[in-house]
Design a protein around this motif. Structure first.
Motif, PDB file in Angstrom:
ATOM      1  N   GLU A   1      11.974 -41.594 -60.087  1.00  0.00           N
ATOM      2  CA  GLU A   1      12.021 -40.157 -60.369  1.00  0.00           C
ATOM      3  C   GLU A   1      13.065 -39.783 -61.413  1.00  0.00           C
ATOM      4  OE1 GLU A   1      11.213 -38.708 -55.728  1.00  0.00           O
ATOM      5  OE2 GLU A   1      13.144 -38.363 -56.700  1.00  0.00           O
ATOM      6  N   ILE A   2      13.984 -40.683 -61.699  1.00  0.00           N
ATOM      7  CA  ILE A   2      15.209 -40.312 -62.401  1.00  0.00           C
ATOM      8  C   ILE A   2      14.964 -39.644 -63.746  1.00  0.00           C
ATOM      9  CG2 ILE A   2      17.302 -41.202 -63.499  1.00  0.00           C
ATOM     10  CD1 ILE A   2      17.418 -43.312 -61.245  1.00  0.00           C
ATOM     11  N   THR A   3      14.184 -40.277 -64.633  1.00  0.00           N
ATOM     12  CA  THR A   3      14.023 -39.743 -65.981  1.00  0.00           C
ATOM     13  C   THR A   3      13.467 -38.329 -65.965  1.00  0.00           C
ATOM     14  OG1 THR A   3      13.689 -41.975 -66.854  1.00  0.00           O
ATOM     15  CG2 THR A   3      12.992 -40.147 -68.245  1.00  0.00           C
ATOM     16  N   VAL A   4      12.402 -38.108 -65.211  1.00  0.00           N
ATOM     17  CA  VAL A   4      11.779 -36.782 -65.145  1.00  0.00           C
ATOM     18  C   VAL A   4      12.742 -35.755 -64.565  1.00  0.00           C
ATOM     19  CG1 VAL A   4       9.937 -35.434 -64.075  1.00  0.00           C
ATOM     20  CG2 VAL A   4       9.431 -37.668 -65.036  1.00  0.00           C
ATOM     21  N   LYS A   5      13.437 -36.129 -63.494  1.00  0.00           N
ATOM     22  CA  LYS A   5      14.349 -35.188 -62.838  1.00  0.00           C
ATOM     23  C   LYS A   5      15.539 -34.838 -63.735  1.00  0.00           C
ATOM     24  CE  LYS A   5      12.536 -34.559 -58.672  1.00  0.00           C
ATOM     25  NZ  LYS A   5      13.208 -34.913 -57.437  1.00  0.00           N
ATOM     26  N   LEU A   6      16.066 -35.808 -64.482  1.00  0.00           N
ATOM     27  CA  LEU A   6      17.189 -35.530 -65.375  1.00  0.00           C
ATOM     28  C   LEU A   6      16.769 -34.604 -66.510  1.00  0.00           C
ATOM     29  CD1 LEU A   6      19.027 -38.972 -65.684  1.00  0.00           C
ATOM     30  CD2 LEU A   6      19.755 -36.964 -64.393  1.00  0.00           C
ATOM     31  N   ILE A   7      15.608 -34.839 -67.074  1.00  0.00           N
ATOM     32  CA  ILE A   7      15.119 -33.979 -68.149  1.00  0.00           C
ATOM     33  C   ILE A   7      14.930 -32.552 -67.649  1.00  0.00           C
ATOM     34  CG2 ILE A   7      13.136 -33.516 -69.664  1.00  0.00           C
ATOM     35  CD1 ILE A   7      12.881 -36.580 -69.943  1.00  0.00           C
ATOM     36  N   ASP A   8      14.351 -32.421 -66.457  1.00  0.00           N
ATOM     37  CA  ASP A   8      14.170 -31.096 -65.859  1.00  0.00           C
ATOM     38  C   ASP A   8      15.515 -30.407 -65.639  1.00  0.00           C
ATOM     39  OD1 ASP A   8      12.595 -29.018 -64.309  1.00  0.00           O
ATOM     40  OD2 ASP A   8      13.944 -29.750 -62.740  1.00  0.00           O
TER      41      ASP A   8
ATOM     42  N   TYR B   1      28.081 -19.928 -60.228  1.00  0.00           N
ATOM     43  CA  TYR B   1      28.831 -20.458 -61.371  1.00  0.00           C
ATOM     44  C   TYR B   1      27.908 -21.118 -62.400  1.00  0.00           C
ATOM     45  CZ  TYR B   1      32.371 -19.521 -57.937  1.00  0.00           C
ATOM     46  OH  TYR B   1      33.158 -18.885 -56.999  1.00  0.00           O
ATOM     47  N   LYS B   2      26.609 -20.790 -62.312  1.00  0.00           N
ATOM     48  CA  LYS B   2      25.595 -21.320 -63.236  1.00  0.00           C
ATOM     49  C   LYS B   2      25.612 -22.845 -63.286  1.00  0.00           C
ATOM     50  CE  LYS B   2      24.985 -17.249 -66.135  1.00  0.00           C
ATOM     51  NZ  LYS B   2      24.914 -16.740 -67.521  1.00  0.00           N
ATOM     52  N   ILE B   3      25.777 -23.454 -62.112  1.00  0.00           N
ATOM     53  CA  ILE B   3      25.738 -24.907 -61.988  1.00  0.00           C
ATOM     54  C   ILE B   3      24.363 -25.308 -61.463  1.00  0.00           C
ATOM     55  CG2 ILE B   3      26.718 -26.920 -60.821  1.00  0.00           C
ATOM     56  CD1 ILE B   3      29.387 -25.391 -60.697  1.00  0.00           C
ATOM     57  N   SER B   4      23.620 -26.048 -62.262  1.00  0.00           N
ATOM     58  CA  SER B   4      22.266 -26.457 -61.891  1.00  0.00           C
ATOM     59  C   SER B   4      22.302 -27.770 -61.107  1.00  0.00           C
ATOM     60  CB  SER B   4      21.403 -26.632 -63.139  1.00  0.00           C
ATOM     61  OG  SER B   4      21.365 -25.424 -63.885  1.00  0.00           O
ATOM     62  N   ILE B   5      21.306 -27.940 -60.222  1.00  0.00           N
ATOM     63  CA  ILE B   5      21.226 -29.139 -59.376  1.00  0.00           C
ATOM     64  C   ILE B   5      19.853 -29.773 -59.539  1.00  0.00           C
ATOM     65  CG2 ILE B   5      21.610 -30.058 -57.054  1.00  0.00           C
ATOM     66  CD1 ILE B   5      22.455 -27.219 -56.224  1.00  0.00           C
ATOM     67  N   THR B   6      19.812 -31.087 -59.463  1.00  0.00           N
ATOM     68  CA  THR B   6      18.549 -31.781 -59.249  1.00  0.00           C
ATOM     69  C   THR B   6      18.744 -32.743 -58.088  1.00  0.00           C
ATOM     70  OG1 THR B   6      16.717 -32.934 -60.309  1.00  0.00           O
ATOM     71  CG2 THR B   6      18.922 -33.767 -60.806  1.00  0.00           C
ATOM     72  N   THR B   7      17.685 -32.972 -57.328  1.00  0.00           N
ATOM     73  CA  THR B   7      17.744 -33.881 -56.184  1.00  0.00           C
ATOM     74  C   THR B   7      16.857 -35.085 -56.453  1.00  0.00           C
ATOM     75  OG1 THR B   7      18.244 -32.131 -54.596  1.00  0.00           O
ATOM     76  CG2 THR B   7      17.209 -34.131 -53.732  1.00  0.00           C
ATOM     77  N   ILE B   8      17.423 -36.281 -56.278  1.00  0.00           N
ATOM     78  CA  ILE B   8      16.698 -37.515 -56.573  1.00  0.00           C
ATOM     79  C   ILE B   8      16.691 -38.417 -55.339  1.00  0.00           C
ATOM     80  CG2 ILE B   8      16.590 -39.560 -58.060  1.00  0.00           C
ATOM     81  CD1 ILE B   8      17.979 -37.955 -60.232  1.00  0.00           C
ATOM     82  N   ASP B   9      15.500 -38.925 -55.001  1.00  0.00           N
ATOM     83  CA  ASP B   9      15.340 -39.821 -53.856  1.00  0.00           C
ATOM     84  C   ASP B   9      15.022 -41.249 -54.260  1.00  0.00           C
ATOM     85  OD1 ASP B   9      15.600 -38.120 -51.465  1.00  0.00           O
ATOM     86  OD2 ASP B   9      13.873 -37.066 -52.287  1.00  0.00           O
ATOM     87  N   ALA B  10      14.462 -41.423 -55.471  1.00  0.00           N
ATOM     88  CA  ALA B  10      13.980 -42.743 -55.869  1.00  0.00           C
ATOM     89  C   ALA B  10      14.257 -42.989 -57.351  1.00  0.00           C
ATOM     90  CB  ALA B  10      12.482 -42.865 -55.595  1.00  0.00           C
ATOM     91  N   VAL B  11      14.443 -44.257 -57.691  1.00  0.00           N
ATOM     92  CA  VAL B  11      14.749 -44.624 -59.072  1.00  0.00           C
ATOM     93  C   VAL B  11      13.639 -44.173 -60.023  1.00  0.00           C
ATOM     94  CG1 VAL B  11      15.054 -46.589 -60.651  1.00  0.00           C
ATOM     95  CG2 VAL B  11      16.263 -46.548 -58.454  1.00  0.00           C
TER      96      VAL B  11
ATOM     97  N   GLU C   1      22.233 -47.416 -55.710  1.00  0.00           N
ATOM     98  CA  GLU C   1      21.369 -47.805 -56.829  1.00  0.00           C
ATOM     99  C   GLU C   1      20.827 -46.583 -57.554  1.00  0.00           C
ATOM    100  OE1 GLU C   1      19.210 -50.527 -59.320  1.00  0.00           O
ATOM    101  OE2 GLU C   1      20.949 -50.732 -57.994  1.00  0.00           O
ATOM    102  N   VAL C   2      20.417 -45.581 -56.787  1.00  0.00           N
ATOM    103  CA  VAL C   2      19.889 -44.356 -57.402  1.00  0.00           C
ATOM    104  C   VAL C   2      20.985 -43.647 -58.192  1.00  0.00           C
ATOM    105  CG1 VAL C   2      18.935 -42.063 -56.926  1.00  0.00           C
ATOM    106  CG2 VAL C   2      18.059 -44.050 -55.700  1.00  0.00           C
ATOM    107  N   ALA C   3      22.200 -43.592 -57.627  1.00  0.00           N
ATOM    108  CA  ALA C   3      23.306 -42.917 -58.315  1.00  0.00           C
ATOM    109  C   ALA C   3      23.705 -43.632 -59.592  1.00  0.00           C
ATOM    110  CB  ALA C   3      24.509 -42.812 -57.371  1.00  0.00           C
ATOM    111  N   LEU C   4      23.870 -44.966 -59.527  1.00  0.00           N
ATOM    112  CA  LEU C   4      24.325 -45.674 -60.726  1.00  0.00           C
ATOM    113  C   LEU C   4      23.249 -45.707 -61.806  1.00  0.00           C
ATOM    114  CD1 LEU C   4      23.324 -48.937 -61.046  1.00  0.00           C
ATOM    115  CD2 LEU C   4      24.707 -49.138 -58.984  1.00  0.00           C
ATOM    116  N   MET C   5      21.974 -45.796 -61.401  1.00  0.00           N
ATOM    117  CA  MET C   5      20.901 -45.764 -62.399  1.00  0.00           C
ATOM    118  C   MET C   5      20.768 -44.368 -63.011  1.00  0.00           C
ATOM    119  SD  MET C   5      19.476 -48.636 -63.134  1.00  0.00           S
ATOM    120  CE  MET C   5      17.862 -48.188 -63.788  1.00  0.00           C
ATOM    121  N   SER C   6      20.967 -43.323 -62.211  1.00  0.00           N
ATOM    122  CA  SER C   6      20.922 -41.955 -62.739  1.00  0.00           C
ATOM    123  C   SER C   6      22.034 -41.749 -63.771  1.00  0.00           C
ATOM    124  CB  SER C   6      21.076 -40.935 -61.610  1.00  0.00           C
ATOM    125  OG  SER C   6      20.016 -41.016 -60.691  1.00  0.00           O
TER     126      SER C   6
END
Length: 292
Positions: free
Chosen positions: A274-281, A262-272, A101-106
């Motif tokens: 959090e998604i919007t804030v984490k994606l923007i960051d 390789y200048k690849i950025s990561i974000t870690t998400i645990d809950a739905v 659910e977290v992956a598909l919503m992200s």
């Protein structure tokens, strides 16, 4: 088509909307893509990290605000969603939410925001060793189709390799893309330096890490990989929990260092939620990573 996922995505964005969300809809990630076309389109306000060569000094003087020239390539991107469909995505996150659910919503929320910006959305994933590719298109029906099919194609008996999917991208997708990979630490660890080097030379790559729940430290924990519940004696062992946490932290740090090269950025998400804030960051950090 009934757009169940688009309805959920709209509701989520409405609840978690912010000034930054509005900015992203106006093309906040416009400078992520390396290079640009020479087709001038319009002007927008200068943002930290923008190339000073793009400043329109005459227009800035007339308006009293710093303005930069925006080009066609700054407004239209090819966004490629690379999705992990392995059975590990059927497990839970550390917030006790479904990883699926977290992956598909992200993926859906990112695609929805990009669509608002006029970008083209494509997706690719591996199902039972067969690659499913959705060509770049605009529109909400395209996003709904991708997310709805992704939800159905995550299966218990499947453990596809993200690396194989990226090899397919390198062979068959010739367009330069903004690529977002949705996986977990195991998926990141499985990416070789060879494929990361090849992919990052052509594409702007970011990773959304959907965190696995710990196997110890909580009750009634189910091991998806081996299909059994963790015995209570093990699940409640605090020493094992500290050891597991240490091992996982080390693995994440190793992945982070590998991707940073390789200048690849990561974000870690645990809950739905959090998604919007984490994606923007994530988009902000990746944008500035390419201006250094």
């Amino acid at each position: 088509m009934i757009m169940n996922y688009i309805t959920k995505i709209k509701a989520h964005i409405t609840i978690h909307s912010s000034k930054k969300t509005a900015n992203i809809l106006n093309g906040m990630y416009a400078s992520i893509h390396k290079g640009r076309s020479m087709d001038f389109d319009d002007l927008r306000s200068y943002e930290i990290g923008d190339d000073v060569k793009d400043i329109d000094w005459k227009s800035s003087a007339r308006s009293g605000h710093m303005l930069i020239r925006r080009y066609i390539a700054d407004k239209k991107h090819n966004i490629l969603l690379v999705l992990d469909t392995g059975k590990k995505m059927l497990a839970d996150t550390r917030a006790s939410e479904s990883k699926k659910e977290v992956a598909l919503m992200s993926a859906g929320i990112l695609a929805y925001l990009a669509n608002k910006n006029g970008d083209y959305i494509g997706a690719i994933y591996n199902k039972k060793d067969k690659v499913k590719y959705y060509p770049f298109k605009t529109g909400l029906y395209n996003i709904e189709r991708i997310i709805a099919n992704y939800e159905k194609d995550i299966e218990e008996e499947s453990s596809p390799s993200i690396e194989e999917t990226l090899e397919h991208v390198m062979k068959h997708i010739k367009k330069k893309t903004i690529m977002l990979i949705f996986t977990d630490v195991e998926g990141m660890d499985g990416l070789s330096e060879s494929i990361l080097r090849k992919v990052s030379m052509i594409h702007d790559v970011m990773i959304v890490n959907v965190n696995d729940a710990y196997m110890t430290g909580i009750e009634d924990n189910y091991d998806v990989d081996n299909s059994f519940y963790i015995p209570e004696l093990i699940a409640k062992d605090t020493n094992l929990f500290e050891l597991e946490k240490h091992i996982r932290d080390e693995l994440y740090s190793k992945c982070e260092e590998k991707l940073k090269k390789y200048k690849i950025s990561i974000t870690t998400i645990d809950a739905v939620e959090e998604i919007t804030v984490k994606l923007i960051d994530l988009l902000e950090r990746h944008k500035y990573a390419h201006t250094n």
